[in-house]
Design a protein around this motif. Structure first.
Motif, mmCIF file in Angstrom:
data_model
loop_
_atom_site.group_PDB
_atom_site.id
_atom_site.type_symbol
_atom_site.label_atom_id
_atom_site.label_comp_id
_atom_site.label_asym_id
_atom_site.label_seq_id
_atom_site.Cartn_x
_atom_site.Cartn_y
_atom_site.Cartn_z
ATOM 1 N N ASP A 31 0.809 -1.217 0.000
ATOM 2 C CA ASP A 31 0.000 0.000 0.000
ATOM 3 C C ASP A 31 0.839 1.263 0.000
ATOM 4 N N PRO A 52 -2.948 0.514 -4.513
ATOM 5 C CA PRO A 52 -2.167 0.877 -3.334
ATOM 6 C C PRO A 52 -2.826 2.010 -2.542
ATOM 7 N N LEU A 70 -5.782 0.672 -0.605
ATOM 8 C CA LEU A 70 -5.279 -0.127 0.520
ATOM 9 C C LEU A 70 -4.746 0.780 1.614
ATOM 10 N N HIS A 71 -4.096 1.847 1.193
ATOM 11 C CA HIS A 71 -3.522 2.728 2.200
ATOM 12 C C HIS A 71 -4.610 3.433 3.006
#
Lengths: 266, 206
Positions: free
Chosen positions: B55, B119, B122-123
């Motif tokens: 992420d 990413p 997800l972060h």
């Protein structure tokens, strides 16, 4: 000027397509051991309430026969890391190729034409990649396997249904018959029923636990989204068996009646 | 672009500027170097040659996790039912770790959703769930790689028409060599067996 060139080109292309040999010339690029499974609709056995009843499956090429011991020998000869003594345990369990007599010997010559079994999903996938092919998806496999002897829908052919039911209800013989010894289906594919079980690329997309006769056999605690699935055709026992079988597999498993065949995009 | 996406992109971008500015011993799991001094063991899942993106936008192979115990689960960020509970279960595990295990246990979440779990997404999920950068890694990969990892862990999954994933709820413990030493199915299950497995895995070779 440009516009007229375009017209000429279009006309030429049209002529080519209309030429009777054109289609077969394109098809000729396909390996001789594969057949085309035309575009079709697959009715999933298990689906969510909001999922469509039918999934369109684009046309693809499928090996007409399961991969044999002779085929697999060529693969392990070219790729020593897939030989019995060298394979890593992560990728195949202890029984990998146990029916062979050594790393590069599948035993008596009649084994050459028998389907290779005791191969893991990883080994099957590696073989397919080596051949420039891939494993069929479960959907593709099921679509090809739903064809009868004389039509694309075997459900309407009593003789086909009988033959299929006979196999699913009998144990695997000690010595497997050779590939392509029984009748090919409508597409020219042999042994989808009646010889061995086969790996698919997404074998681990099946969700059947234990007893699938009653409810869907799914448990909310173990499967996220489990409550939403229902079976579309409860009478299709062979399909239940296949889905149950697949969901019980693990990618490193090898079994005496589990082999594979390859597919390819067109 | 809605406000959530904007926020996600913003935090993601800010994060990308300095992903690995940590002291050597406090490096997040994804930022460690791949130590390939000795070959992986025959049962190690670190033998997989697949590429993953964390992420924080870093591309890694699973082998970077060698040397630390991993608690692994597969999930997806838009999951409406059990995934948040699984992540919560893992957070409870982290809190319940005995002193001597802290610092040696990482938590790894791998997404089923190659398409939507970028990413950045997800972060944003990491922020929302308050997962420490020190011990938690969130990964996405290409569909074939996700399918392969799931196959190796024994996780079954299937995408439905709405883009939701039906999947097994399974938590896996990997030892320092990346070998599966314990698996636990279900949600809200007891912590003790997992803690015991982690303790056992630190005590010696499996």
């Amino acid at each position: 000027m440009r516009a007229s060139w375009k017209k000429i080109l279009t006309a030429l292309l049209g002529l080519m397509a209309a030429w009777p040999g054109f289609d077969s010339r394109v098809r000729a690029e396909m390996p001789p051991d594969m057949v085309v499974v035309p575009t079709g609709n697959y009715r999933p056995l298990f689906r969510g309430e909001k999922d469509p009843k039918e999934i369109p499956v684009p046309s693809f090429a499928l090996d007409a026969r399961p991969v044999t011991n002779a085929d697999f020998l060529a693969f392990v000869t070219a790729n020593p890391r897939w030989q019995r003594s060298q394979v890593k345990r992560l990728f195949a369990d202890e029984a990998y190729l146990q029916q062979w007599t050594s790393d590069r010997d599948f035993g008596p010559p009649e084994n050459a034409h028998r389907p290779v079994v005791f191969v893991s999903w990883f080994a099957a996938k590696a073989y397919a990649t080596w051949k420039g092919r891939r494993l069929p998806t479960t959907t593709e496999w099921e679509l090809a396997a739903s064809a009868g002897f004389s039509s694309s829908d075997g459900a309407n052919e009593p003789a086909f249904l009988q033959a299929v039911a006979r196999w699913y209800s009998s144990p695997t013989p000690a010595e497997l018959p050779p590939v392509a010894a029984s009748r090919a289906n409508f597409y020219g594919v042999y042994d989808l029923h009646g010889l061995i079980w086969e790996w698919t690329s997404d074998f681990n997309s099946s969700f059947v636990t234990g007893d699938a006769r009653g409810d869907t056999g799914l448990d909310r605690q173990f499967f996220c989204g489990a409550g939403s699935l229902g079976a579309s055709d409860r009478a299709n026992y062979p399909a239940f068996m296949r889905f149950g079988f697949r969901s019980s597999l693990n990618a490193s498993y090898t079994l005496h009646n589990l082999g594979f065949r390859c597919a390819k995009d067109l | 672009m809605n406000i959530h996406t904007r926020l996600a992109l913003l935090t993601g971008t800010m994060w990308l500027f300095g992903p690995c500015a940590f002291a050597e011993d406090a490096k997040p799991p994804c930022c460690r170097e791949l130590s390939a001094s000795t070959p992986f063991t025959d049962r190690s899942i670190y033998q997989l040659e697949s590429d993953w993106t964390s992420d924080i936008g870093r591309e890694i192979r699973l082998g970077v996790f060698r040397g630390h115990l991993q608690v692994v689960a597969m999930f997806f960020t838009t999951c409406e039912s059990s995934c948040p509970i699984i992540v919560d279960d893992m957070k409870h595990m982290e809190k319940a770790l005995p002193e001597k295990l802290r610092g040696n246990v990482d938590f790894l979440l791998v997404s089923f959703d190659s398409e939507r779990d970028t990413p950045e997404v997800l972060h944003a999920y990491r922020e929302k769930m308050h997962l420490s950068t020190e011990h938690w890694t969130l990964l996405r990969g290409a569909p074939d790689e996700v399918r392969e990892l799931a196959a190796i862990l024994g996780v079954n999954f299937q995408k439905d028409a709405r883009g939701q994933f039906m999947h097994s709820n399974l938590i896996t413990v990997l030892n320092t060599e990346g070998e599966v030493v314990h698996q636990q199915a279900g949600i809200r299950s007891e912590l003790q067996p997992i803690i015991a497995a982690l303790e056992h895995a630190t005590q010696g070779k499996p």
